[in-house]
Enzyme design. Sequence first.
Site, PDB file in Angstrom:
ATOM      1  CB  SER A   7      29.843 -10.502  27.078  1.00 41.34           C
ATOM      2  OG  SER A   7      29.650  -9.099  26.944  1.00 41.34           O
ATOM      3  CG  HIS A  32      34.009 -10.370  28.451  1.00 43.92           C
ATOM      4  ND1 HIS A  32      35.373 -10.560  28.316  1.00 43.92           N
ATOM      5  CD2 HIS A  32      33.660  -9.549  27.434  1.00 43.92           C
ATOM      6  CE1 HIS A  32      35.812  -9.889  27.270  1.00 43.92           C
ATOM      7  NE2 HIS A  32      34.800  -9.252  26.713  1.00 43.92           N
ATOM      8  CG  ASP A  34      32.371  -6.525  26.199  1.00 40.51           C
ATOM      9  OD1 ASP A  34      33.549  -6.753  25.860  1.00 40.51           O
ATOM     10  OD2 ASP A  34      31.464  -7.382  26.159  1.00 40.51           O
ATOM     11  CG  MET A  36      32.408  -0.876  24.145  1.00 44.61           C
ATOM     12  SD  MET A  36      31.124  -1.311  22.961  1.00 44.61           S
ATOM     13  CE  MET A  36      31.060  -3.083  23.175  1.00 44.61           C
ATOM     14  CG  HIS A  65      37.259  -6.495  25.928  1.00 48.50           C
ATOM     15  ND1 HIS A  65      36.442  -7.024  24.945  1.00 48.50           N
ATOM     16  CD2 HIS A  65      38.309  -5.931  25.267  1.00 48.50           C
ATOM     17  CE1 HIS A  65      36.972  -6.804  23.759  1.00 48.50           C
ATOM     18  NE2 HIS A  65      38.088  -6.133  23.922  1.00 48.50           N
ATOM     19  CG  MET A  67      36.706  -2.998  23.261  1.00 50.34           C
ATOM     20  SD  MET A  67      35.132  -3.742  22.823  1.00 50.34           S
ATOM     21  CE  MET A  67      34.529  -4.126  24.457  1.00 50.34           C
ATOM     22  CG  MET A 136      38.692  -8.461  19.606  1.00 47.27           C
ATOM     23  SD  MET A 136      37.522  -8.670  20.954  1.00 47.27           S
ATOM     24  CE  MET A 136      35.943  -8.404  20.127  1.00 47.27           C
ATOM     25  N   GLY A 141      33.129  -3.745  19.358  1.00 39.88           N
ATOM     26  CA  GLY A 141      32.176  -2.646  19.354  1.00 39.88           C
ATOM     27  C   GLY A 141      30.732  -3.042  19.620  1.00 39.88           C
ATOM     28  CG  PHE A 142      28.174  -2.892  17.680  1.00 39.35           C
ATOM     29  CD1 PHE A 142      27.196  -2.040  18.180  1.00 39.35           C
ATOM     30  CD2 PHE A 142      29.177  -2.359  16.868  1.00 39.35           C
ATOM     31  CE1 PHE A 142      27.213  -0.685  17.868  1.00 39.35           C
ATOM     32  CE2 PHE A 142      29.202  -1.001  16.558  1.00 39.35           C
ATOM     33  CZ  PHE A 142      28.218  -0.161  17.060  1.00 39.35           C
ATOM     34  N   GLY A 143      27.818  -6.415  20.484  1.00 43.40           N
ATOM     35  CA  GLY A 143      27.462  -7.806  20.701  1.00 43.40           C
ATOM     36  C   GLY A 143      26.605  -8.283  19.533  1.00 43.40           C
ATOM     37  N   GLY A 144      26.383  -9.574  19.463  1.00 39.56           N
ATOM     38  CA  GLY A 144      25.445 -10.127  18.487  1.00 39.56           C
ATOM     39  C   GLY A 144      25.943 -10.214  17.058  1.00 39.56           C
ATOM     40  CG  ASP A 171      34.925 -10.825  23.167  1.00 43.78           C
ATOM     41  OD1 ASP A 171      33.724 -11.133  23.061  1.00 43.78           O
ATOM     42  OD2 ASP A 171      35.316  -9.732  23.637  1.00 43.78           O
ATOM     43  N   GLY A 172      33.377 -13.032  20.697  1.00 42.91           N
ATOM     44  CA  GLY A 172      32.476 -12.551  19.651  1.00 42.91           C
ATOM     45  C   GLY A 172      31.870 -13.653  18.802  1.00 42.91           C
ATOM     46  N   GLY A 173      30.549 -13.725  18.820  1.00 45.07           N
ATOM     47  CA  GLY A 173      29.846 -14.650  17.926  1.00 45.07           C
ATOM     48  C   GLY A 173      29.961 -16.114  18.290  1.00 45.07           C
ATOM     49  N   GLY A 193      28.192 -13.590  24.953  1.00 50.32           N
ATOM     50  CA  GLY A 193      27.221 -12.600  25.427  1.00 50.32           C
ATOM     51  C   GLY A 193      25.815 -13.015  25.071  1.00 50.32           C
TER      52      GLY A 193
HETATM   53  C1  DX5 Z   1      32.280  -6.951  21.296  1.00 52.85           C
HETATM   54  C2  DX5 Z   1      32.516  -7.395  22.717  1.00 52.85           C
HETATM   55  C3  DX5 Z   1      32.048  -8.760  23.000  1.00 52.85           C
HETATM   56  C4  DX5 Z   1      30.593  -8.975  22.848  1.00 52.85           C
HETATM   57  C5  DX5 Z   1      30.339 -10.428  22.609  1.00 52.85           C
HETATM   58  O1  DX5 Z   1      32.906  -5.747  21.104  1.00 52.85           O
HETATM   59  O2  DX5 Z   1      33.894  -7.344  23.017  1.00 52.85           O
HETATM   60  O3  DX5 Z   1      32.471  -9.162  24.295  1.00 52.85           O
HETATM   61  O4  DX5 Z   1      29.850  -8.558  23.951  1.00 52.85           O
HETATM   62  O5  DX5 Z   1      28.998 -10.558  22.318  1.00 52.85           O
HETATM   63  P1  DX5 Z   1      28.411 -11.792  21.541  1.00 52.85           P
HETATM   64  O6  DX5 Z   1      28.760 -13.011  22.328  1.00 52.85           O
HETATM   65  O7  DX5 Z   1      26.976 -11.486  21.537  1.00 52.85           O
HETATM   66  O8  DX5 Z   1      29.023 -11.810  20.173  1.00 52.85           O
HETATM   67 ZN    ZN Z   2      34.554  -8.242  24.904  1.00 55.09          ZN
END
Ligand code: DX5
Ligand code: ZN
Length: 212
Positions: A7, A32, A34, A36, A65, A67, A136, A141-144, A171-173, A193
């Site tokens: 991502s 990927h 993202d 938003m 993606h 959002m 998901m 909404g957020f990475g990390g 996707d995520g974490g 990401g």
């Molecule tokens: C969250 C995004 C993810 C995000 C993943 O809303 O859809 O794609 O960037 O980030 P990580 O891998 O850091 O959780």
């Molecule tokens: Zn995503």
Amino acid sequence: MIKLSPSLLAADFTKLDSEIKKIADAGADMLHLDVMDGHLVPNISFGIPVIKSLRKTSDIIFDTHLMISEPHKYIKAFADAGADIITIHIECSSDIESTLKEIRSLGKKAGIALNPDAPLSRILPYKGLFDMVLIMSVYAGFGGQSYINDVNAKIKEARQIFGPDFDIEVDGGVYLENLHVPVEAGANVIVAGTAVFGSENPAETVKKFKQF
Ligand code: DX5
Ligand code: ZN
């Protein structure tokens, strides 16, 4: 072998061009993206002009993606900008059936995404109209954020329903340390990401993901 979709949200935005080259050369299967809108999710990232510019710099598959609340208004624009896979959320306000059909009519792959609290039953009425499911493993909404283990059951259920060859993206974490969790549940497309772009050596990290 899994497909890896790093991502861009976690990349250094001052040098996107070289960040993408790094992961593409290392064997990432797609990128990927993202998008938003500050409405469907409480964050704003980047949009059509950025994707259009990046398209000139790389041939990698753009896994987009969306959002955003009203994706139907922008499908053609994302397709024209160079998106290859266009994923919309089941939680969006657009008419899901016609939006998925429009994505395919433009020659793109259609994806449907669900937040952790949405049961798989919500997307089943549209089975046959999408090429990928994006499960998901954090709230969009957020990475990390941290991986929510409750979604593992949904991944398993999706694999049973859609069969062995269908693309199920998580996707995520996801990090190298817990990559086995979504993969053992049945995911074959992994978004990462922070794990990739936040690592000391993104190219090496991509290779390690791909060796799994
Ligand atoms: C969250 C995004 C993810 C995000 C993943 O809303 O859809 O794609 O960037 O980030 P990580 O891998 O850091 O959780
Ligand atoms: Zn995503």
